[in-house]
Enzyme design. Structure first.
Site, PDB file in Angstrom:
ATOM      1  N   LYS A   1       6.217   1.071  -9.814  1.00  0.00           N
ATOM      2  CA  LYS A   1       4.976   0.867  -9.071  1.00  0.00           C
ATOM      3  C   LYS A   1       3.908   0.183  -9.929  1.00  0.00           C
ATOM      4  CE  LYS A   1       3.865   4.607  -7.258  1.00  0.00           C
ATOM      5  NZ  LYS A   1       2.882   4.933  -8.269  1.00  0.00           N
TER       6      LYS A   1
ATOM      7  N   ALA B   1      -0.527  12.257  -9.773  1.00  0.00           N
ATOM      8  CA  ALA B   1      -0.953  12.408  -8.375  1.00  0.00           C
ATOM      9  C   ALA B   1      -0.279  13.593  -7.699  1.00  0.00           C
ATOM     10  CB  ALA B   1      -0.672  11.136  -7.587  1.00  0.00           C
TER      11      ALA B   1
END
Lengths: 639, 639
Positions: B89, B345
Site C-alpha cells: 500500500k 490502524a
C-alpha cells in the site's frame, strides 16, 4: 594571537540591573544563525548538520582535519557539595567561557551536558546555565535537543526487550525448534549464520561454519541457549521521565507471557550505560565495539552474557549512530558551546563527552580554552571525570575551578536544611560564623580532593545578591589558605564581564605546570579501589559490603573485569553516603549495597547505600507552570 | 498547466531489471538537498526547518499564505484485507504520486506515516515503500526521523507519571498538607493559583480566586483531590519498542511507593492518544485544546478526570510543539513527500495527518494531486480515515484506490496460511481458482465498503514477479464486474513509469462527481454506531458486549461522550475479529471486550475481541541482520 583563525563576533547583550528570568533573557537575545557561528569558528558547511537554525550536529571528521593542530587549555569546573538548589556550576562554566573570549580575547568553547527532561518537568524547569551566562535558546536546549537522549532510550529498551523475549523463547521452546528459528532455512535450504551469530560461536570456542547445519547437536544447544540467570540481569529499561512508580515493577503479567513474571525497574535514561558509552567513545567504531561488549547478565554457568550474544550490537549502534556527534549551540554572548552526553553524576558517570572536548580543544587551538564541567561535588562528578573520563580520553585538565557559594558553605557550617522553594533566613543575612565553618570543612576537603590529583585549583565564589562583601572576601581568603586561588565572580548578573577576574585567574593557573595523577591504579582489586575512593575522597574510615555486594564483586572479578575503574553511585548531597551529613564527615563506614557492571562503558558500578536511579515527581511539580502560547509559540515556565 | 508555479525536477533513476533491495536502491540514489526540493515546490526558506540536508520540518504558516489557493485532488489509497506480509500500500502510494508527476505532469505530493521503530527492529526492517517506489533516504525515514514519535513518548509518559504520582500523594497526605503543597505560599505569603489550577476550579463550578486561601475548606478538598478510581484509568505508558513483557505490568513495587502497587501496561507509542491528536489537530492551538480535554480516568463520583485536572496540559503541549509540523522528504524520483503521524490502524486511528494533507493540497494547487494512505484494509484504516479523519478535516477524497495482490486474493480464496518468511507454493504458481474465490469474497466486500461512502473506486492490482498475466487480468475483470476500474500496476519494478496507467485511471476517476457520505450519524448511540460498523463494514450479524464493555459504554454515555465517532480496535488480518477467518465472513457475532475513550482525539475506542496494543519480538527478530559500517556509516539490514 591564535593559531586558528576565528572570526567570532560577540553578541551584544543589553543587560538590565534587575536581572530578568532565564527564559526572559534567552527570549530577548536573538542567536546567530547556527551556520554563521559554525563559519566563525572554522567549521565547514559539510561538517555541519543543522537541526533548525539554532542548533546543529557537528561531524567527527573535523578531528582528522585538525589532526596537526595543538590543543587549547583544558579547564574543568567542579562543585563543592551542593545544596539541593544547585550552586551555579553550569552558569560558571558558561560565564567563564564567555569571559575568556569577550574579556581576554581567547578562542573559547564551553562543553556542557544535555539536561534530562525528568527534572526539567519535575523540580528544575531547565538547566542551560542562568542569568547572563546561559545557553540560548534555552527552550531548544531543554527540549529534545537533537534527540540524543531519545535515541539512547530507544536503543536501551530494544536491548531490554530482546533480553526478556529471548528468555521467554528459550523457556517455551525445545532445543530443535529454538535452533531452527534462530537460524531459519533460506530459499536455497541453507541455515546461514549472520556475522553476529558467527561471533557468538567464536566466543564459545566453536569452529565457525557458514551453514549452521554443520554444527554438532551439543554445539547447537550451546549456541542457541543464552541460559541467562534472571537474578543476574543488570540491564534495566530506561525512560527520560521522573516516574517513581517505575522504580520497582513486575513485567510479564500479560496472558501471552504465560506467567513468566520478573521483577525489574526503569532507570532515568541518562543513567543508561549507553549514555556513558556515548560520553566515552572516541569514534563510531569505538562506540560499536563498546556496545557489543555490554554485559547484560550472567548465564547459569557463571559466564557473562553480552549485547552481542543477544544479537543487538548492530541494531543498537544504528539507533545510536547520530548521538556520537556533539550539538553546537551558543551562549547569550554568541560564543560556541558543545552540548553532549548527560548529567546525573550521582548515579552515572555524568560528564560531557570525550569527543566534544577533543573537538573543542582542536577548534580553539593552542591559544584557546575549553571549559567543561563535572556533575555535583568534586567527590563524585570530579573524581569520575578524572579517574574515568581522563583515562578514556588521554587528556587531563590544566586547571580545576571549584564553584562555591556562600549559601552552600553556610549549610555545611551548620545552617538549617535547605529544600527547593525554602531558603531559611540564615542564608539571606550575613553570618560569618556558619560561613567559616563551612569553608573549614566542606570547601577545604573538596579542594584537597582536587589537589590529590596534582592539579592547580581556582575557587570561584559565585556571587548571589544576598551575599555581603565580608562574606565573599572571607571565602576568598580561605581559598588562599587552602593553597588555592580565590576569585569572586558575578557572571550571573554581568555575563562574561562579571567573570573577567575569574578568567584571568584561570589563565594564569592553566599556565602552571600540573602534575596530574590518577587517584588509584586500576589493577588493584575492586575492593581496594573502593576503599581508596571511600577514604581519600569521602573521608570514610572503612567500607562494609552487603552479602549481595560480596557476591557480585566475586562474580565480576572471576569474569575478569576486576581491573576496570569505578563509577561510584552515591548521594550528591554529602561527602558521605548519608545526605543529612554536611560539612566534611569523617569516621563513618561506607556501606556498599550492591555492585553492578558496565563493561561497554568500561567501569564497575558500586552502590553506596540507598541511592535512587529514578527521580520522582513531588506533589506540585513544575509542570504546573509550563505552557506555550499557541500563536507566538512562546514558552513559559522553563525558568 | 498549474495554478501554482513548481519548478520540480525529476531525479534520474538508473533502474535495473533485476530489482535490488530497497536499501540498495535508496543508497544508490542521491536525494536533492531538502532546501532545493522545498524551493522547487514553492516553500520559502523561512518556512523550512532542516534536520540535516535530507529532511526538514515545514511550518504551518504556509496554510495562511496559501489561503486563497484552490485545493488539488485528494486520493486515498486503502487495502484489501492483507496477508501478514503486507500488499504494497505504501509502495503504491509513492508509485502513484511519482507517476502523477513524472508521467502525467501534474504537481503531486505523497502523504505517508512515520513508521514505528517497534516493527522496524522486530519483523519488518523498514516501511518507506519499496523497490523503485520509495522514500529516500530510507534509513533516515525509518530511524528517529525528526523526533515526533519520541516527543509523543516523552509527553505521554509525563502524563502517566503525573497520574500515578498524584494518586500516591493524595493517598499519603492529609487534606491540609496536600492543599498547601499544591498551592505553596510565594515570597509575599500568598497562595497563588496558576492558570491551569484556576481552570480546574472553573470546571468544578467554584468561583475562581487569585489567592487560594480564600477558598472554603470544602472547596479546598474538592480542588486538591482528583480522587481517581484506579480501575477506570485509561491512560497507559507507551514505548516505541516491541516489548511483549510490558503488555501487562505492575508498577509501584519500589520501597518508596509504600505498597501502592497497580496493574497497568505499556502500549506501542504510535497507539498513544497523543499520536491521534497530532494527526487530527488543525493547529497548535487546536492541539493544546485537545490535550487539555484528554480524559485519563473517572473519579469516585463518576466524573471524568482530564489532563488539565492533572496539571499537564501546557507541559505536554510544550513537549509536542514541533510534532505539529510535517516532515518533508522525497521519493526516489525526487517528488515531494510529507511524513507525518503514525501507523497501526488496527489499534489506532493510523492515518497520516490532517495538516500534512491540507498543506499538500494547497502546495499542489488545483491541477495537482495529493495521494495519501489509510492503514491495513478498507474495513479498518479506510473506515477510520473517512469517518474520523474526514470529519475532523472537512475534506473528502475524490477517489479511493484499493490495492490488491494476487497472493492476498489467493489466501482469501482458501490458500494455505501465509506467515513472514514462508510463502507456500500455491502463491508462487498460477491458481485461478483460489484467485477467483478471493476476488468474489474479500475484494468484492472491500470494494462495496468503499462504495458505501459514495466514492469512486480504482482497483490497483499490484504486480509481483510470480503473477501470471492470466491472473492479473482476472483481477482486473473482476474489478470491472464490481463497478470499479481495474488497473495492473508495476511501480515496484518500474517506479512512476510502472504506475502510468494507474495514474491515468485515478485522474479520470477523480474528475467524476463523488457523493461522499459518512457511514453513520455521530449522534446515534455508541451501541448503534458499533452495530452499523460491525454489520456494514465487517459483515457481522450482530454484536455482543462483555460486562466490562456494558459498564464503560454506560459510563462514557453518562459523561456526555456518547456522540463521538468510533475508532474500532480490531485485527487487520480478517474482516471479522478472528484473524483466521479469511475471505468475507458473515453470520458471526462481533464481541466487544471493552470500550475506552479518547476525548482529546475525539473518539470512542471499542476493542473487538483480543487485540494486542503492544507487538512482541519473535525468536529471531530482524535486528540480527542490522548493522552499520563505522567508517562509511552505511547501514545494512533495513530492507
Amino acid at each position: 594571537m591564535s593559531s586558528v583563525k576565528w572570526t567570532l563576533k560577540k553578541l551584544d547583550v543589553k543587560r538590565e540591573a534587575n536581572v530578568p528570568s532565564d527564559i526572559e533573557i534567552s527570549r530577548r537575545q536573538t542567536p546567530k544563525p547556527i551556520t554563521q557561528l559554525a563559519k566563525e569558528i572554522g567549521i565547514k558547511d559539510e561538517e555541519l548538520e543543522p537541526y533548525g537554525d539554532k542548533k546543529a550536529k557537528v561531524q567527527l571528521s573535523i578531528l582528522k582535519r585538525y589532526n596537526n593542530q595543538e590543543n587549547g587549555k583544558y579547564v574543568l569546573v567542579v562543585g563543592m557539595t551542593p545544596t539541593p538548589l544547585g550552586e551555579g556550576k553550569s552558569t560558571t562554566t558558561i560565564g567563564l567561557a564567555q569571559a575568556l573570549f569577550s574579556e581576554l580575547g581567547h578562542p573559547s568553547f564551553a562543553c556542557v551536558r544535555q539536561p534530562s527532561q525528568g527534572p526539567t518537568f519535575g523540580i528544575k524547569g531547565g538547566a542551560a546555565g542562568g542569568g547572563y551566562s546561559q545557553v540560548i535558546p534555552m527552550e531548544e536546549f531543554n527540549l529534545h535537543l537533537t534527540g540524543d537522549i531519545h535515541a539512547i532510550t530507544a536503543a536501551n529498551n530494544l536491548l531490554a526487550a530482546a533480553i526478556d523475549a529471548r528468555m521467554f523463547h528459550e523457556a517455551t521452546q525445545k532445543d530443535d525448534a529454538l535452533f531452527d528459528r534462530l537460524v531459519p532455512k533460506n530459499k536455497e535450504g541453507k541455515r546461514l549464520l549472520t556475522p553476529i551469530q558467527q561471533r557468538r560461536l567464536q566466543r564459545l570456542g566453536i569452529a565457525v561454519q557458514d551453514d549452521a547445519e554443520k554444527l554438532s547437536p551439543e554445539d547447537r544447544v550451546r549456541f542457541a541457549r543464552l541460559d541467562i540467570d534472571p537474578k543476574t540481569i543488570t540491564w534495566s529499561r530506561v525512560i527520560d521521565t521522573s516516574d517513581r512508580f517505575l522504580r520497582g515493577i513486575e513485567v510479564g503479567h500479560g496472558n501471552t507471557e504465560k506467567g513468566h513474571v520478573r521483577k525489574t525497574d526503569f532507570k532515568i535514561s541518562v543513567g543508561s550505560e549507553l549514555m556513558a558509552i556515548l560520553a566515552l567513545s572516541l569514534s563510531l567504531a569505538d562506540m560499536r565495539e563498546r556496545i557489543g561488549k555490554i554485559v547484560v547478565a550472567t548465564d547459569n554457568k557463571g559466564q557473562p552474557v553480552t549485547c552481542d550474544d543477544v544479537g543487538c550490537t548492530g541494531a543498537v549502534t544504528v539507533l545510536m549512530k547520530d548521538t556520537i556527534k556533539p550539538t553546537l549551540m551558543q551562549t547569550v554572548e554568541g560564543t560556541p558551546v558543545f552540548v553532549h552526553a548527560g548529567p546525573f553524576a550521582n548515579i552515572a558517570h555524568g560528564a560531557s563527552s570525550v569527543v566534544a572536548d577533543k573537538l573543542a580543544l582542536k577548534l580553539v587551538g593552542k591559544e584557546g580554552f575549553v571549559v567543561t564541567e563535572a556533575g555535583f561535588g568534586m567527590d563524585i562528578g570530579g573524581e569520575k571525570f578524572l579517574d574515568i573520563k581522563c583515562r578514556s580520553s588521554g587528556l587531563s585538565p590544566n586547571v580545576v575551578v571549584i564553584v562555591a557559594t556562600v549559601r552552600a558553605l553556610k549549610m555545611h557550617g551548620g545552617g538549617p536544611p535547605v529544600t527547593p522553594g525554602n531558603l531559611p533566613a540564615a542564608y539571606r543575612t550575613p553570618n560569618l560564623e556558619l560561613l567559616e565553618k563551612g569553608c573549614d570543612s566542606n570547601l577545604k576537603k573538596q579542594i584537597e580532593n582536587i589537589q590529590k590529583f596534582g592539579l592547580p585549583v581556582v575557587v570561584c565564589v559565585n556571587k548571589f545578591s544576598t551575599d555581603s562583601d565580608e562574606e565573599l572576601n572571607l571565602v576568598k581568603e580561605k581559598a588562599h589558605k587552602f593553597n588555592a586561588v580565590g576569585v569572586i565572580s558575578n557572571h550571573w548578573a554581568k555575563g562574561g564581564e562579571g567573570a573577567k577576574e575569574l578568567a584571568q585567574a584561570v589563565k594564569e593557573a592553566a599556565n602552571k605546570k600540573s602534575e596530574f595523577k590518577f587517584l588509584y591504579d586500576v589493577n588493584k582489586s575492586i575492593k581496594e579501589k573502593i576503599e581508596i575512593i571511600a577514604k581519600e575522597m569521602y573521608g570514610a574510615s572503612g567500607v562494609e559490603y552487603s552479602e549481595a555486594a560480596e557476591t557480585t564483586i566475586k562474580r565480576y572479578t572471576d569474569q575478569g573485569f576486576g581491573n576496570l575503574p569505578l563509577c561510584m553511585a552515591k548521594t550528591q548531597l554529602s561527602l558521605s553516603h548519608d545526605p543529612t551529613k554536611k560539612g566534611a564527615p569523617t569516621g563513618f563506614t561506607l556501606p556498599i549495597r550492591d555492585v553492578s557492571i558496565s563493561v561497554g562503558a568500561g567501569f564497575i558500578f558500586p552502590f553506596c547505600g540507598e541511592i535512587m536511579t529514578m527521580p520522582g515527581l513531588n506533589t506540585r511539580p513544575c509542570f504546573y507552570d509550563i505552557d506555550i502560547d499557541p500563536e507566538t509559540e512562546i514558552i513559559d515556565g522553563l525558568f
